[in-house]
Structure formats: C-alpha cells, structure tokens
Scaffold this active site. Structure first.
Site, PDB file in Angstrom:
ATOM      1  CG  ASN A  97      -5.714  -2.313  23.615  1.00 17.42           C
ATOM      2  OD1 ASN A  97      -4.625  -1.452  23.250  1.00 17.42           O
ATOM      3  ND2 ASN A  97      -6.663  -1.771  23.282  1.00 17.42           N
ATOM      4  CD1 TRP A  98      -0.552  -2.828  28.070  1.00 19.49           C
ATOM      5  CD2 TRP A  98       1.558  -1.890  27.537  1.00 19.49           C
ATOM      6  NE1 TRP A  98       0.734  -3.610  28.554  1.00 19.49           N
ATOM      7  CE2 TRP A  98       1.832  -3.260  28.149  1.00 19.49           C
ATOM      8  CE3 TRP A  98       2.583  -1.284  27.090  1.00 19.49           C
ATOM      9  CZ2 TRP A  98       2.992  -3.466  28.386  1.00 19.49           C
ATOM     10  CZ3 TRP A  98       3.811  -1.631  27.191  1.00 19.49           C
ATOM     11  CH2 TRP A  98       4.255  -2.727  27.879  1.00 19.49           C
ATOM     12  CE  LYS A  99      -8.723  -0.469  26.460  1.00 16.56           C
ATOM     13  NZ  LYS A  99      -9.838  -0.298  26.724  1.00 16.56           N
ATOM     14  CG  HIS A 155     -10.233  -1.162  20.558  1.00 19.57           C
ATOM     15  ND1 HIS A 155     -10.968  -0.163  21.312  1.00 19.57           N
ATOM     16  CD2 HIS A 155      -9.729  -2.202  21.328  1.00 19.57           C
ATOM     17  CE1 HIS A 155     -11.104  -0.853  22.460  1.00 19.57           C
ATOM     18  NE2 HIS A 155     -10.369  -1.742  22.668  1.00 19.57           N
ATOM     19  CD  GLU A 177     -10.923   2.108  24.326  1.00 20.34           C
ATOM     20  OE1 GLU A 177      -9.697   2.383  24.009  1.00 20.34           O
ATOM     21  OE2 GLU A 177     -11.462   1.274  24.976  1.00 20.34           O
ATOM     22  CD  GLU A 212     -11.785  -5.833  22.325  1.00 20.22           C
ATOM     23  OE1 GLU A 212     -11.299  -6.443  23.319  1.00 20.22           O
ATOM     24  OE2 GLU A 212     -11.963  -4.969  21.806  1.00 20.22           O
ATOM     25  N   GLY A 256     -13.823  -2.058  29.652  1.00 20.60           N
ATOM     26  CA  GLY A 256     -13.630  -1.272  30.453  1.00 20.60           C
ATOM     27  C   GLY A 256     -14.744  -0.986  31.783  1.00 20.60           C
ATOM     28  CB  SER A 280     -14.444  -6.332  31.972  1.00 20.99           C
ATOM     29  OG  SER A 280     -14.736  -4.943  31.824  1.00 20.99           O
ATOM     30  N   GLY A 315      -7.565  -3.072  30.507  1.00 22.99           N
ATOM     31  CA  GLY A 315      -6.977  -2.815  31.778  1.00 22.99           C
ATOM     32  C   GLY A 315      -6.183  -3.629  32.572  1.00 22.99           C
TER      33      GLY A 315
HETATM   34  C1  PEP Z   1      -9.859  -3.505  24.938  1.00 20.50           C
HETATM   35  O1  PEP Z   1      -9.880  -2.367  25.491  1.00 20.50           O
HETATM   36  O2  PEP Z   1      -9.779  -4.242  24.162  1.00 20.50           O
HETATM   37  C2  PEP Z   1     -10.309  -4.402  26.415  1.00 20.50           C
HETATM   38  C3  PEP Z   1     -10.938  -5.567  26.151  1.00 20.50           C
HETATM   39  O3  PEP Z   1     -10.452  -3.643  27.437  1.00 20.50           O
HETATM   40  P1  PEP Z   1     -10.861  -4.176  28.961  1.00 20.50           P
HETATM   41  O4  PEP Z   1      -9.994  -5.584  29.188  1.00 20.50           O
HETATM   42  O5  PEP Z   1     -10.183  -3.057  29.987  1.00 20.50           O
HETATM   43  O6  PEP Z   1     -12.165  -4.206  29.098  1.00 20.50           O
END
Ligand code: PEP
Length: 243
Positions: free
Chosen positions: A7-9, A92, A94, A162, A168, A205, A227
């Site tokens: 997931n490049w966000k 998600h 966010e 998640e 993150g 993460s 990330g």
């Molecule tokens: C995500 O944004 O779905 C995610 C899992 O981010 P990260 O791996 O950076 O925690």
C-alpha cells in the site's frame, strides 16, 4: 497461495516507480512461487501501472460510494474497472480516522466494487485504546457485520486485519494475537458469508525481519504492507520469505 500486497499510500513519483520496478526485477521469482503480488498505488499512476504489470495485481486505495456524477474529486468503481484494475482497498484506518469514513460508507463502497467486479480488500482493526480495553473482538465483529451487510456473498473479498496501533508505528501484534485474531475473523466471515475460504491478511509494520514469523503464522494468508512496500528490496525480501 499468499498475498503480498503493498500500500503505497500518498507516496511515489513516476521516477521512483521506475526505480522500484528496476529493483523488483533484480529478484528471481520461482515459477511455482506461492506468492500473489499486489500493489495499491495512487490514482494518477493507476492507468500506467494497470497496463504495465502482468502478474502483479494492481489496485486503488479508495473508491467513491457513489455512481458517476457530480462528485468533484471522486473516482467511481466503474472508472476503476474501466482502466482494468484488479482490486481496491476499502476501510483503511487512515480513511476512517482522517476522512471520517464510517462502516456504512465502507459497505456502500464494497457494493459498488462488486457491481463492477473489482475485488474489495477490506481493512479492519482496533485502536490502541480498544485493544487495551480488551474490546478487539467486539470492534472487529461490528466492523465486519456492518461493512459486509447485504453484499454479494458469491463474490470474493479479501480482509486485512490491521491493528491501528501497529500501522506505521514499528509495533507489530504478537504472533499469538495475530493467530487468535485471524481465527476469530475467519469464524466471523464464515457466519456472515456462509462459506469458508476468504483470505485474511495481516497488516501493521511488517518488515523483512518480522515477515517470516507473520507469514508462516497459522491462518495468515499474506500481508498488507505500507512503509516497507516503498522500497523494492524490502518488499521483495518480505515476499521471498515464502519462496
Ligand atoms: C498500511 O498502511 O496498511 C500498513 C500496514 O502500513 P505499515 O506497514 O507502514 O504499518
């Protein structure tokens, strides 16, 4: 088969995508590899990516809950299907916390994606406060019940667990928590959808160091990676845990 979905966000430029693609090509992927790669990329790069990548699922990170029309700035499920996208992330954390998305809105988005045959990848997870209060299962039950209400049960969906406190932050859920929660989610999915077999991924993460334990954890069908998916080496090192 296990999913390795990045997931490049709101990251990457066209030049960085070229670099990323070069970096990925350095790795040999065995013919019988059990990995299904996927990347959720920013809207502006979707068209190019959808044409470029044959064996990688290409997805969006959000979709409108409305049909085409007067919704300035929005992108519809019909448009995602039109450019040949495979999947779309919905719910998600966010989007829930920064943009006020509710379970009801997410439910509408899933229905729109299903109408246009774009695979929904639904994210669910509890906040740190809910986790500490022992409310994880209650929260996940509510998210799953509301987000999946009256969807087409015949069509495939993917769910990503998640924990919000792990996204993150560099903190990951322990293997015991991942195993227990994934089993709980699968039970809930069986009762809501009336069938087994829905893939459940873990996200939060994930990195090359913790990936082996997470990806081999019973019940985990892959990872959603934020990330670490911006770096071709990290993304491929995570995946190569499985070859
Ligand atoms: C995500 O944004 O779905 C995610 C899992 O981010 P990260 O791996 O950076 O925690």
């Amino acid at each position: 088969m296990k999913y390795i979905i990045g997931n490049w966000k709101m990251n990457m430029t066209a030049g960085e995508i070229v670099e990323f693609t070069r970096g990925v090509k350095k790795y040999k992927i065995p013919k019988n590899s059990p990995v299904q790669f996927g990347l959720a990329v920013p809207y502006v790069y979707l068209l190019g990516m959808a044409k470029l990548q044959g064996h990688v699922l290409i997805g969006a990170q959000n979709v409108s809950e409305h049909n085409n029309g007067a919704f300035t700035g929005e992108i519809s499920a019909e448009m995602l299907a039109d450019v040949g996208l495979d999947f779309c992330i919905v719910g998600h954390s966010e989007r829930r916390t920064l943009f006020g998305e509710t379970n009801e809105m997410i439910n509408e988005k899933i229905k729109k994606l299903q109408e246009y045959q774009v695979l929904p990848l639904l994210c669910i997870g509890e906040t740190e406060e809910e986790f500490t209060a022992g409310k994880t299962k209650e929260v996940l039950h509510e998210q799953l019940t509301k987000c999946l209400a009256n969807i087409n049960k015949e069509q495939e969906i993917i769910v990503a667990y998640e924990p919000v406190w792990a996204i993150g932050t560099g903190k990951t859920a322990s293997i015991e928590i991942i195993k227990e929660t994934t089993a709980f989610i699968k039970q809930e999915l069986q009762s809501i959808l009336g069938k087994l077999g829905t893939a459940v991924l873990y996200g939060g993460s994930v990195n090359p160091q913790n990936a082996p334990a997470i990806l081999h954890c019973e019940g985990v069908d892959g990872a959603l990676i934020g990330g670490a998916s911006l770096d071709a080496d990290k993304y491929m090192q995570i995946a190569s845990t499985l070859f």
